[in-house]
Design a protein around this motif. Sequence first.
Motif, short mmCIF file in Angstrom:
data_model
loop_
_atom_site.label_atom_id
_atom_site.label_comp_id
_atom_site.label_asym_id
_atom_site.label_seq_id
_atom_site.Cartn_x
_atom_site.Cartn_y
_atom_site.Cartn_z
N PRO A 71 10.19 9.65 8.64
CA PRO A 71 9.03 9.62 7.74
C PRO A 71 8.13 8.40 7.96
N ILE A 72 8.73 7.26 8.27
CA ILE A 72 7.92 6.06 8.55
C ILE A 72 7.18 6.25 9.87
N GLU A 73 7.86 6.73 10.88
CA GLU A 73 7.23 6.94 12.19
C GLU A 73 6.07 7.93 12.08
N ARG A 74 6.22 8.97 11.27
CA ARG A 74 5.14 9.95 11.07
C ARG A 74 3.93 9.31 10.41
N VAL A 75 4.18 8.47 9.40
CA VAL A 75 3.07 7.77 8.73
C VAL A 75 2.34 6.86 9.70
N ILE A 76 3.11 6.12 10.51
CA ILE A 76 2.50 5.21 11.48
C ILE A 76 1.65 5.99 12.47
N ALA A 77 2.19 7.11 12.97
CA ALA A 77 1.45 7.93 13.95
C ALA A 77 0.16 8.47 13.34
N ASN A 78 0.20 8.85 12.08
CA ASN A 78 -0.99 9.41 11.41
C ASN A 78 -2.05 8.35 11.13
N ARG A 79 -1.67 7.08 11.10
CA ARG A 79 -2.61 6.01 10.83
C ARG A 79 -3.36 5.55 12.09
N LYS A 80 -2.88 6.00 13.26
CA LYS A 80 -3.51 5.57 14.53
C LYS A 80 -4.71 6.40 14.85
N TYR B 272 6.76 -1.48 7.22
CA TYR B 272 6.69 -0.26 6.41
C TYR B 272 8.06 -0.06 5.78
N SER B 273 8.06 0.49 4.58
CA SER B 273 9.33 0.77 3.91
C SER B 273 9.32 2.18 3.35
N CYS B 274 10.48 2.83 3.43
CA CYS B 274 10.67 4.13 2.81
C CYS B 274 11.78 4.00 1.78
N HIS C 214 0.85 -1.19 0.00
CA HIS C 214 0.00 0.00 0.00
C HIS C 214 0.89 1.24 0.00
N ILE C 215 0.76 2.06 -1.02
CA ILE C 215 1.56 3.27 -1.10
C ILE C 215 0.89 4.33 -0.23
N LEU C 216 1.62 4.80 0.78
CA LEU C 216 1.08 5.71 1.77
C LEU C 216 1.53 7.15 1.54
N VAL C 217 2.74 7.31 1.00
CA VAL C 217 3.30 8.63 0.70
C VAL C 217 4.13 8.50 -0.56
N ARG C 218 4.05 9.53 -1.38
CA ARG C 218 4.90 9.58 -2.56
C ARG C 218 5.21 11.03 -2.88
N ASP C 219 6.51 11.31 -3.01
CA ASP C 219 6.93 12.61 -3.49
C ASP C 219 8.18 12.41 -4.35
N ASP C 220 8.86 13.47 -4.71
CA ASP C 220 10.01 13.35 -5.60
C ASP C 220 11.19 12.62 -4.96
N ASP C 221 11.24 12.61 -3.63
CA ASP C 221 12.38 12.05 -2.91
C ASP C 221 12.15 10.64 -2.37
N LYS C 222 10.87 10.29 -2.13
CA LYS C 222 10.62 9.02 -1.45
C LYS C 222 9.25 8.46 -1.76
N ILE C 223 9.15 7.17 -1.52
CA ILE C 223 7.89 6.44 -1.55
C ILE C 223 7.83 5.65 -0.25
N ILE C 224 6.72 5.77 0.48
CA ILE C 224 6.55 5.00 1.71
C ILE C 224 5.41 4.03 1.50
N THR C 225 5.67 2.77 1.85
CA THR C 225 4.66 1.72 1.69
C THR C 225 4.43 0.99 3.01
N LYS D 199 10.86 -0.86 8.46
CA LYS D 199 10.60 -1.20 9.86
C LYS D 199 9.88 -2.54 9.86
N PHE D 200 10.52 -3.58 10.39
CA PHE D 200 10.00 -4.94 10.38
C PHE D 200 9.33 -5.25 11.72
N TYR D 201 8.11 -5.81 11.63
CA TYR D 201 7.36 -6.17 12.81
C TYR D 201 7.11 -7.68 12.87
N ARG D 202 7.01 -8.17 14.10
CA ARG D 202 6.53 -9.53 14.32
C ARG D 202 5.00 -9.52 14.21
#
Length: 162
Positions: free
Chosen positions: A153-162, A49-51, A23-34, A62-65
């Motif tokens: 950037p990954i932590e911000r996406v995670i926080a915004n999804r809560k 999540y990957s940036c 799932h693509i969560l963020v995309r700009d010229d510098d990065k894609i976060i999934t 960021k790898f989760y169990r």
Amino acid sequence: MADPILYRKRLIPEECILLKDDHILVRDDDKIITGWHTIKPRKDLHHGYSCYYLREGFKVSKFYREDGSLLYWYCDIVSYEHEADTDTYIVTDLLADVIVYPDHFVKVVDIDELVTALDEKLINEETLKTSLMNLNRLLEIIYAGEFSRLQEPIERVIANRK
């Protein structure tokens, strides 16, 4: 705007996989976060999540169990090609990886695969140099105590999804 198409290309083992369930969560010229779940089920790794740092030459994940606890941060050294007409990214794993554990222990892995890939002509000398330079740049960031800049950037996406 439609989401781009993402492929993960590996040299060892040789494969190119459409990341159709990411799932693509963020995309700009510098990065894609999934956000994603593992393609092949594993006992330890469940989701993450990957940036993709497109200009930097690495992907930070960021790898989760399964229980939602942090396994570790996994950093791939990568290159990518972008086909503008189809908005397709082919992200090639350049073999060297860095694992950052929750206790901040840093482990560099798969350097031997660079030698194998060069010997088997899966990469050329220029690609080897690119991989090593990108690895060096990533390690400099980590050793300077600035890894949080890549995690943020990954932590911000995670926080915004809560």
